[in-house]
Scaffold this active site. Structure first.
Site, PDB file in Angstrom:
ATOM      1  N   HIS A  30       0.800  -1.229   0.000  1.00 54.44           N
ATOM      2  CA  HIS A  30       0.000   0.000   0.000  1.00 54.44           C
ATOM      3  C   HIS A  30       0.832   1.278   0.000  1.00 54.44           C
ATOM      4  O   HIS A  30       0.414   2.276  -0.562  1.00 54.44           O
ATOM      5  CB  HIS A  30      -0.915   0.032   1.231  1.00 54.44           C
ATOM      6  CG  HIS A  30      -2.074  -0.926   1.128  1.00 54.44           C
ATOM      7  ND1 HIS A  30      -3.149  -0.877   1.980  1.00 54.44           N
ATOM      8  CD2 HIS A  30      -2.302  -1.958   0.266  1.00 54.44           C
ATOM      9  CE1 HIS A  30      -4.016  -1.840   1.651  1.00 54.44           C
ATOM     10  NE2 HIS A  30      -3.513  -2.522   0.616  1.00 54.44           N
ATOM     11  N   ARG A  40      -5.280   2.291  -6.745  1.00 46.61           N
ATOM     12  CA  ARG A  40      -5.896   3.310  -5.881  1.00 46.61           C
ATOM     13  C   ARG A  40      -4.890   3.963  -4.930  1.00 46.61           C
ATOM     14  O   ARG A  40      -5.146   5.035  -4.382  1.00 46.61           O
ATOM     15  CB  ARG A  40      -7.054   2.713  -5.085  1.00 46.61           C
ATOM     16  CG  ARG A  40      -6.636   1.710  -4.028  1.00 46.61           C
ATOM     17  CD  ARG A  40      -7.840   0.983  -3.429  1.00 46.61           C
ATOM     18  NE  ARG A  40      -7.525   0.229  -2.228  1.00 46.61           N
ATOM     19  CZ  ARG A  40      -6.971  -0.980  -2.223  1.00 46.61           C
ATOM     20  NH1 ARG A  40      -6.624  -1.562  -3.362  1.00 46.61           N
ATOM     21  NH2 ARG A  40      -6.729  -1.612  -1.080  1.00 46.61           N
TER      22      ARG A  40
END
Ligand code: RB5
Length: 145
Positions: free
Chosen positions: A98, A132
């Site tokens: 992430h 994202r």
């Protein structure tokens, strides 16, 4: 993979163990706080590794101090640096997936050498997920008011 590593005086033993571990696996490791040029100040240790990582996008950094906090705090003041202080394998995995972390940080007084090597293996083998997370990573570089 190529690494730049540094520690302060609180983590010399762990740093040396990690260098041996990584070189044993065929990785290249540049020790930025060797015995003849120690970095007793953790900010200085962080700066040495950050300078390398900012110059080479493929390079990964490793920072170690007593808790990991001092080197992490300093490293994250450099633009383009995403230094993740990790204490377990899940954190190491998520730091890559992430956060696209380019520096992993350990606390030698917090983490065992065995655990540090396990987290490092996860860090090396986990790709950044992209998608994202791209926008969020861009936001990390935005000026703070
Ligand atoms: C050194 O005693 C210690 O303060 C340092 O290694 C680190 O833990 C700082 O965050």
């Amino acid at each position: 993979m190529d690494f730049s590593i540094a520690s302060d005086h609180a983590a010399v033993d762990m740093k040396n163990q990690i260098i041996e571990f990584l070189r044993g696996q065929g990785h290249t490791v540049n020790d930025k706080s060797p015995a003849d040029k120690p970095a007793d100040n953790y900010a200085e240790a962080a700066d040495r590794v950050c300078t390398d990582v900012k110059q080479n996008a493929k390079l990964r950094g490793i920072l170690i101090c007593g808790t990991g906090q001092g080197t992490a705090i300093r490293a994250n003041r450099h633009s383009g640096i995403r230094a993740a202080l990790v204490t377990n394998e899940y954190m190491a995995e998520m730091a890559r997936l992430h956060n696209n972390a380019n520096i992993i940080v350990f606390g030698s007084r917090i983490t065992t050498q065995t655990m540090a090597k396990r987290m490092l293996a996860v860090f090396i083998n986990t790709p950044y997920e992209g998608g994202r997370h791209e926008e969020r990573l861009k936001s990390l570089e935005a000026p703070v008011k």
